[in-house]
Design a protein around this motif. Structure first.
Motif, PDB file in Angstrom:
ATOM      1  N   ARG A 214       0.854  -1.182   0.000  1.00 12.21           N
ATOM      2  CA  ARG A 214       0.000   0.000   0.000  1.00 12.21           C
ATOM      3  C   ARG A 214       0.891   1.233   0.000  1.00 12.21           C
ATOM      4  O   ARG A 214       1.713   1.422   0.902  1.00 12.21           O
ATOM      5  CB  ARG A 214      -0.861  -0.029   1.263  1.00 12.21           C
ATOM      6  N   PHE A 215       0.757   2.071  -1.021  1.00 10.56           N
ATOM      7  CA  PHE A 215       1.541   3.304  -1.098  1.00 10.56           C
ATOM      8  C   PHE A 215       0.671   4.466  -0.628  1.00 10.56           C
ATOM      9  O   PHE A 215      -0.439   4.655  -1.127  1.00 10.56           O
ATOM     10  CB  PHE A 215       2.042   3.522  -2.521  1.00 10.56           C
ATOM     11  N   THR A 216       1.178   5.208   0.345  1.00 15.98           N
ATOM     12  CA  THR A 216       0.429   6.318   0.918  1.00 15.98           C
ATOM     13  C   THR A 216       1.241   7.598   0.807  1.00 15.98           C
ATOM     14  O   THR A 216       2.431   7.574   0.484  1.00 15.98           O
ATOM     15  CB  THR A 216       0.107   6.049   2.400  1.00 15.98           C
ATOM     16  N   ASP A 217       0.587   8.732   1.120  1.00 15.74           N
ATOM     17  CA  ASP A 217       1.295  10.006   1.056  1.00 15.74           C
ATOM     18  C   ASP A 217       2.394  10.098   2.109  1.00 15.74           C
ATOM     19  O   ASP A 217       3.300  10.923   2.004  1.00 15.74           O
ATOM     20  CB  ASP A 217       0.310  11.174   1.214  1.00 15.74           C
ATOM     21  N   ALA A 218       2.343   9.243   3.123  1.00 18.75           N
ATOM     22  CA  ALA A 218       3.362   9.247   4.172  1.00 18.75           C
ATOM     23  C   ALA A 218       4.442   8.197   3.924  1.00 18.75           C
ATOM     24  O   ALA A 218       5.383   8.081   4.705  1.00 18.75           O
ATOM     25  CB  ALA A 218       2.705   8.996   5.532  1.00 18.75           C
TER      26      ALA A 218
END
Length: 432
Positions: A214-218
């Motif tokens: 899962r790629f997130t903004d953080a």
């Protein structure tokens, strides 16, 4: 050729060092190998049975790595506690792009496996007890002097220092290698200003043997199936990328609040997070040594290259390199040459370098691309993920990469498995 105390000294008996020792015993049994390890080692300390701990740290093995362990005769034992990854789900949080892989689409029983580090270490030790491998433990390699015959290695045991002569020294003491610096190898470090928080978690829904990236903004995060190899359970291995500020906040939270923060970051694909185990963490950086070989000396594993865990290739890349090195040692022994001959070590480096460069480049570029929040870049990521999911040819190539094969069978007798990424890897720094 046999005038030294031993032929090869391996500094470090962790996963990389022990695997190298076992591979040498299988492929080049005439070579005398001595492993130097800082932790005490005794056959009495090996348990008759293994009881997995909830908080055990683990490593993601690509399918290609399984094939190598099969060649070494280790997989039958190792598979007893190897949780299969049958599906991979890659997504960009807050956006529509996603890619899904299913092992059955490629006639495989799994795309990879998740194995507790301690179990892997125990399996290696059990196999090594039946070989001629010699051990110096507890002891530490603290220095080395080149000689006409090879190298003179200084060993420290408690307050006592002794020497051991060999034809080649292999440095396998991990990403925090002190010996690498002592010997004057120049390492390049690139910090990501991020930390990896590693823990095992429980969820209300079963993982169904699915690895989530899962790629997130953080930053990226992953959940890998953990627990029983036969029954899909509710435990997963978490790798959570956090900056310094958020890491401090999360570490100070109660378990309930940690689960709530994780829920907000990951979402509900596994239902509710119900428990988080003991958390460990370490700063993330890319460390490479451009010239990891010298006459009589070679760096392997994390001592030679430590990657961001996003692509899960730290140990898988190291394993492929070890097999390449073993083959060069086998050829040297057949030809009556010293394993410390610089031409032998340089040939190993030349064969392994394309794999290493492409794997490092892939891992580093993935962090840069998915760490970019600009709308055009995010849209391009979405298009790429959707395209992978819809185009059979592209998806097949991606699956080969995820399995660590590149379409080839892993071969212990050559550079072997292709330079390819797999799921995010859950492990702690140090001995690899």
């Amino acid at each position: 050729m046999k005038h030294s105390d031993t032929d090869i000294i391996i500094a470090g008996g962790g996963l990389a060092g022990a695997t190298l020792a076992l591979a040498l015993a299988r492929v080049a049994p005439a070579l005398r190998v001595t492993v130097v390890e800082t932790f005490p080692l005794s056959s009495d300390a090996l348990p008759d049975s293994y009881q997995p701990s909830y908080d055990a740290r683990s490593t993601a093995l690509a399918w290609g790595s399984r094939l190598i362990f099969e060649e070494l005769g280790l997989w039958s034992r190792l598979s007893e506690h190897a949780t299969p990854i049958q599906h991979i789900h890659v997504s960009d949080r807050g956006r529509f792009g996603a890619t899904r892989l299913n092992a059955r689409e490629y006639q495989q029983e799994a795309l990879g496996y998740v194995v507790d580090n301690r179990w892997m270490g125990l399996c290696l030790m059990r196999e090594l007890l039946d070989t001629q491998t010699q051990w110096q433990a507890p002891a530490e390699v603290v220095g080395m002097t080149p000689t006409e015959q090879g190298v003179q290695v200084s060993l420290k045991t408690g307050s006592e220092t002794t020497t051991l002569s060999a034809q080649c020294l292999i440095v396998a003491d991990g990403g925090r290698s002190g010996l690498r610096e002592t010997l004057g190898f120049q390492a390049s470090h690139h910090g990501y200003n991020q930390n990896a928080l590693v823990a095992n978690v429980s969820t209300s829904d079963s993982h169904e043997f699915t690895a989530f990236e899962r790629f997130t903004d953080a930053g990226p995060m992953a959940l890998l199936p953990h627990g029983s190899p036969a029954h899909a359970g509710y435990q997963s291995a978490l790798i959570w990328t956090l900056d310094d500020k958020e890491l401090e906040e999360v570490l100070g939270m109660t378990d309930r609040n940690k689960c709530e923060r994780l829920q907000s970051r990951f979402g509900w694909r596994l239902g509710r997070f119900t428990h988080i185990g003991a958390c460990s963490h370490y700063p993330l950086s890319l460390t490479t040594v451009e010239e990891p070989v010298r006459p009589g000396v070679a760096l392997v594993g994390n001592a030679a290259h430590a990657l961001h865990p996003v692509a899960g290739q730290g140990f898988n890349l190291a394993l492929r390199g070890l097999m390449t090195l073993v083959e060069q040692f086998r050829l040297a022994d057949e030809q009556g040459r010293s394993p410390g001959d610089f031409q032998i070590l340089r040939r190993y480096h030349e064969l392994h370098r394309p794999d290493r460069q492409q794997t490092v480049q892939f891992s580093d570029s993935l962090i840069r691309i998915f760490g970019h929040s600009l709308a055009p870049v995010a849209a391009a990521r979405d298009a790429g993920l959707v395209g992978l999911d819809l185009l059979p040819g592209a998806k097949r190539l991606f699956a080969r990469k995820a399995m660590g094969t590149g379409g080839r069978r892993a071969d212990i007798n050559g550079p072997g498995v292709s330079h390819t990424p797999g799921p995010i890897q859950s492990r702690s720094p140090g001995h690899d």
